[in-house]
Each structure stands twice: as structure tokens, then as C-alpha cells.
Motif scaffolding. Structure first.
Motif, PDB file in Angstrom:
ATOM      1  N   ASN A  71       0.829  -1.207   0.000  1.00  0.00           N
ATOM      2  CA  ASN A  71       0.000   0.000   0.000  1.00  0.00           C
ATOM      3  C   ASN A  71       0.866   1.261   0.000  1.00  0.00           C
ATOM      4  N   THR A  72       2.068   1.159   0.568  1.00  0.00           N
ATOM      5  CA  THR A  72       2.971   2.306   0.588  1.00  0.00           C
ATOM      6  C   THR A  72       3.674   2.459  -0.755  1.00  0.00           C
ATOM      7  N   LYS A  73       3.997   1.311  -1.364  1.00  0.00           N
ATOM      8  CA  LYS A  73       4.755   1.323  -2.621  1.00  0.00           C
ATOM      9  C   LYS A  73       4.081   0.347  -3.579  1.00  0.00           C
ATOM     10  N   PRO A  74       3.139   0.812  -4.382  1.00  0.00           N
ATOM     11  CA  PRO A  74       2.353  -0.104  -5.225  1.00  0.00           C
ATOM     12  C   PRO A  74       3.195  -0.915  -6.216  1.00  0.00           C
ATOM     13  N   ASN A  75       4.391  -0.404  -6.575  1.00  0.00           N
ATOM     14  CA  ASN A  75       5.237  -1.182  -7.494  1.00  0.00           C
ATOM     15  C   ASN A  75       6.370  -1.884  -6.742  1.00  0.00           C
ATOM     16  N   ALA A  76       6.067  -2.311  -5.520  1.00  0.00           N
ATOM     17  CA  ALA A  76       7.078  -2.981  -4.694  1.00  0.00           C
ATOM     18  C   ALA A  76       7.537  -4.297  -5.326  1.00  0.00           C
ATOM     19  N   VAL A  77       8.735  -4.701  -4.935  1.00  0.00           N
ATOM     20  CA  VAL A  77       9.270  -6.001  -5.340  1.00  0.00           C
ATOM     21  C   VAL A  77       9.140  -6.928  -4.130  1.00  0.00           C
ATOM     22  N   LEU A  78       8.418  -8.010  -4.360  1.00  0.00           N
ATOM     23  CA  LEU A  78       8.034  -8.898  -3.265  1.00  0.00           C
ATOM     24  C   LEU A  78       8.783 -10.218  -3.406  1.00  0.00           C
ATOM     25  N   GLY A  79       9.479 -10.620  -2.337  1.00  0.00           N
ATOM     26  CA  GLY A  79      10.175 -11.912  -2.338  1.00  0.00           C
ATOM     27  C   GLY A  79       9.276 -12.959  -1.705  1.00  0.00           C
ATOM     28  N   LEU A  80       9.109 -14.086  -2.374  1.00  0.00           N
ATOM     29  CA  LEU A  80       8.130 -15.079  -1.925  1.00  0.00           C
ATOM     30  C   LEU A  80       8.790 -16.401  -1.551  1.00  0.00           C
ATOM     31  N   ALA A  81       8.131 -17.107  -0.653  1.00  0.00           N
ATOM     32  CA  ALA A  81       8.610 -18.405  -0.187  1.00  0.00           C
ATOM     33  C   ALA A  81       7.527 -19.446  -0.428  1.00  0.00           C
ATOM     34  N   THR A  82       7.915 -20.706  -0.446  1.00  0.00           N
ATOM     35  CA  THR A  82       6.944 -21.794  -0.554  1.00  0.00           C
ATOM     36  C   THR A  82       6.984 -22.612   0.739  1.00  0.00           C
ATOM     37  N   GLY A  83       6.274 -23.737   0.753  1.00  0.00           N
ATOM     38  CA  GLY A  83       6.230 -24.572   1.967  1.00  0.00           C
ATOM     39  C   GLY A  83       4.874 -24.455   2.625  1.00  0.00           C
ATOM     40  N   SER A  84       4.675 -25.249   3.643  1.00  0.00           N
ATOM     41  CA  SER A  84       3.365 -25.254   4.295  1.00  0.00           C
ATOM     42  C   SER A  84       3.158 -24.013   5.163  1.00  0.00           C
ATOM     43  N   THR A  85       4.238 -23.446   5.693  1.00  0.00           N
ATOM     44  CA  THR A  85       4.083 -22.326   6.624  1.00  0.00           C
ATOM     45  C   THR A  85       3.375 -21.115   6.014  1.00  0.00           C
ATOM     46  N   PRO A  86       3.774 -20.620   4.829  1.00  0.00           N
ATOM     47  CA  PRO A  86       3.142 -19.386   4.330  1.00  0.00           C
ATOM     48  C   PRO A  86       1.766 -19.579   3.700  1.00  0.00           C
ATOM     49  N   LEU A  87       1.204 -20.808   3.765  1.00  0.00           N
ATOM     50  CA  LEU A  87      -0.081 -21.035   3.088  1.00  0.00           C
ATOM     51  C   LEU A  87      -1.184 -20.083   3.573  1.00  0.00           C
ATOM     52  N   ALA A  88      -1.313 -19.933   4.896  1.00  0.00           N
ATOM     53  CA  ALA A  88      -2.389 -19.066   5.411  1.00  0.00           C
ATOM     54  C   ALA A  88      -2.050 -17.593   5.197  1.00  0.00           C
ATOM     55  N   LEU A  89      -0.785 -17.274   5.139  1.00  0.00           N
ATOM     56  CA  LEU A  89      -0.375 -15.896   4.815  1.00  0.00           C
ATOM     57  C   LEU A  89      -0.851 -15.569   3.383  1.00  0.00           C
ATOM     58  N   TYR A  90      -0.629 -16.503   2.442  1.00  0.00           N
ATOM     59  CA  TYR A  90      -1.075 -16.262   1.068  1.00  0.00           C
ATOM     60  C   TYR A  90      -2.611 -16.210   0.992  1.00  0.00           C
ATOM     61  N   LYS A  91      -3.255 -17.060   1.773  1.00  0.00           N
ATOM     62  CA  LYS A  91      -4.730 -17.036   1.797  1.00  0.00           C
ATOM     63  C   LYS A  91      -5.226 -15.654   2.226  1.00  0.00           C
ATOM     64  N   GLU A  92      -4.550 -15.093   3.209  1.00  0.00           N
ATOM     65  CA  GLU A  92      -4.949 -13.765   3.698  1.00  0.00           C
ATOM     66  C   GLU A  92      -4.636 -12.685   2.649  1.00  0.00           C
ATOM     67  N   LEU A  93      -3.507 -12.811   1.934  1.00  0.00           N
ATOM     68  CA  LEU A  93      -3.225 -11.831   0.869  1.00  0.00           C
ATOM     69  C   LEU A  93      -4.307 -11.906  -0.213  1.00  0.00           C
ATOM     70  N   VAL A  94      -4.744 -13.118  -0.526  1.00  0.00           N
ATOM     71  CA  VAL A  94      -5.817 -13.291  -1.522  1.00  0.00           C
ATOM     72  C   VAL A  94      -7.100 -12.635  -1.008  1.00  0.00           C
ATOM     73  N   ARG A  95      -7.397 -12.845   0.286  1.00  0.00           N
ATOM     74  CA  ARG A  95      -8.603 -12.224   0.865  1.00  0.00           C
ATOM     75  C   ARG A  95      -8.488 -10.698   0.814  1.00  0.00           C
ATOM     76  N   LEU A  96      -7.306 -10.191   1.157  1.00  0.00           N
ATOM     77  CA  LEU A  96      -7.126  -8.724   1.126  1.00  0.00           C
ATOM     78  C   LEU A  96      -7.302  -8.195  -0.297  1.00  0.00           C
ATOM     79  N   HIS A  97      -6.842  -8.974  -1.280  1.00  0.00           N
ATOM     80  CA  HIS A  97      -7.020  -8.569  -2.678  1.00  0.00           C
ATOM     81  C   HIS A  97      -8.506  -8.555  -3.036  1.00  0.00           C
ATOM     82  N   LYS A  98      -9.211  -9.638  -2.700  1.00  0.00           N
ATOM     83  CA  LYS A  98     -10.616  -9.775  -3.115  1.00  0.00           C
ATOM     84  C   LYS A  98     -11.542  -8.851  -2.334  1.00  0.00           C
TER      85      LYS A  98
END
Ligand code: PGA
Length: 261
Positions: free
Chosen positions: A25-52
């Protein structure tokens, strides 16, 4: 280094997603570093919710993933390309050309890794890097002994990582033994690091990363060298920390902390 102990995995994930949302929200063209694995699953779910639900916009965002298995093509269900499509990219408005994930199928690993490093620089560097932690203390696939100055490269996975990840494959022998991974040095150049960890299986690695010495034997301990790193953990992952009361006290009393009525 900020340590935030949350009562549950869900709360940890929502609060970590809020950290990402603040950057976007501060920097709309931010560069985002992403991880995989079971841990960030709910974090991604929340990002999807925030998007929708709240219009969190990814249209100008560029992403770089930490790692990918060597020899899995992007359609393989256990590839990190597939994981990211499944859990994040197909649900948000990110242009496909803004997504970067190490290639699992390149024939020229050295050239590919150089290109990946250069591409991160061309895009202005990573603004916030999401990280998990392995039970051996790794970040990305920087297994014990990885130089704290290491760059993106091909890495042989530790036996413990192969065993940990076997749960996602039909047979343990199917787990690839090589990966392309950002190096610890690459990760440390991100402007902000956000590590998430949950469950008692991570308690030992979390304690060594936060309260142990900085060592290439626990590459997550390199977060101690970073000027802006934040670690979100649940109660179970905090079980081996000696200074929990101190971390809680800091959170309750830091400048701007909400004051009780
Ligand atoms: P996990 O993996 O989230 O599946 O536990 C974390 C990691 O190995 O970095």
C-alpha cells in the motif's frame, strides 16, 4: 530483529500478511520476495482475501521466489511454480511477466543464476522478502554450511530437508536432491525480511536462529545481521526461546504500541 509471538498459526499468518500489505500500500510497485512450503499457506490465503475483499493491488508488483527444485517442470504438482500458481498467483491481479521463479529445467545453471541475480537488481532490489525456516535452520534452500555471503546457485539438499519434504511426494525417492536457491547474501540484500514459523517441529531451529550465534550452520541466524527483520511465530514455535517474556514486553511497550484503556 523483532520477534512477535502470536497465539495461533492463523493470527501469525494474518499479522504477517498485514506487514506485506503495508509495503504494497505504501509502494504499489514494490518487489516482493516469496517463499513456498506449508508455513506461508495461510499468509497467502490472507493476501488473496485482502485482494478480493479490500482491493489489495498487485498490478504493479514484481515477485521473486526464493527457490525451485531442479528437474521438476512448472506443471509438476510439487514444483514451486505450481505451488505459487495454486496458492497465490491465480487468485490475484499480478501480470504473469512480473513473476520470477528460479527455473527447475534450465540446462545452464550458472548462467541462469547470474541472470536471476541481475534481474533482482534491475527491478530495484527486493522490498520485503517472506521466509520460512527449515527444521535444520535453513532459509530458502541454504542448508547448513552455506556461506552467509552465498548467492543464487544450485544446491544439494540436506538429508533432513529431503525427509521433511517427502510428505509432499508419493515416495521419498521422488524428492529432488538439488534445488536452485537464492543465497544468504542475496536474501540479506532485501530491504526487509519477514520470517514465519509455526509448530513445535520448528522450535529448536527458531531458538538457534534468534538466540544462538550467527553461524552458517543455521543460516536463518543471518537475520541477526539484517537491520530490518521481523519474525512471526506461534506459541509452539516459541517453546525453546529463553527470552519470550522480553519479546512480549518489547511488543507491548515499543513506541506506538496500543496502550490498554
Ligand atoms: P515448511 O518449510 O513451511 O513446509 O515447514 C519451511 C522451509 O523449509 O523453509
Amino acid at each position: 530483529m523483532e520477534v512477535i509471538i502470536c497465539p495461533s498459526y492463523d493470527e501469525m499468518s494474518v499479522r504477517a500478511a498485514q506487514e506485506v500489505a503495508v509495503v504494497l500500500n505504501t509502494k504499489p510497485n514494490a518487489v516482493l520476495g516469496l517463499a513456498t512450503g506449508s508455513t506461508p499457506l495461510a499468509l497467502y490465503k490472507e493476501l488473496v482475501r485482502l485482494h478480493k475483499d479490500e482491493g489489495l493491488d498487485f498490478s504493479q508488483v514484481t515477485t521473486f521466489n526464493l527457490d525451485e527444485y531442479v528437474c521438476l517442470n512448472p506443471t509438476h504438482e510439487q514444483s514451486y511454480h505450481y505451488f505459487m500458481q495454486e496458492h497465490l498467483f491465480q487468485h490475484i491481479n499480478i501480470p504473469p511477466e512480473s513473476i520470477h521463479i528460479p527455473s527447475g529445467t534450465t540446462r545452464n545453471h550458472v548462467a541462469f543464476c547470474d541472470w536471476y541475480e541481475n534481474r533482482i537488481k534491475e527491478c530495484g532490489g527486493i522490498d520485503i522478502q517472506i521466509l520460512g525456516i527449515g527444521s535444520d535452520g535453513h532459509i530458502a534452500f541454504n542448508e547448513p554450511g552455506s556461506s552467509l555471503g552465498s548467492r543464487t546457485r544450485i544446491k544439494t539438499l540436506a538429508k533432513v530437508t529431503i525427509d521433511d519434504n517427502a510428505r509432499f511426494f508419493k515416495k521419498a525417492e521422488d524428492v529432488p536432491i538439488y534445488a536452485i536457491t537464492m543465497g544468504v547474501g542475496t536474501i540479506l540484500e532485501a530491504r526487509k525480511l519477514l520470517l514465519v514459523a509455526n509448530g513445535d517441529g520448528k522450535a529448536g531451529a527458531v531458538a538457534q536462529a534468534i538466540e544462538g550465534p550467527v553461524t552458517s550452520m543455521i543460516t536463518a541466524s543471518a537475520l541477526q545481521l539484517h537491520p530490518d527483520s521481523v519474525i512471526y511465530i506461534d506459541e509452539a514455535a516459541s517453546a525453546s526461546l529463553k527470552m519470550c517474556d522480553y519479546y512480549r514486553w518489547i511488543q507491548d511497550n515499543k513506541p506506538g504500541a496500543p496502550k490498554p484503556e
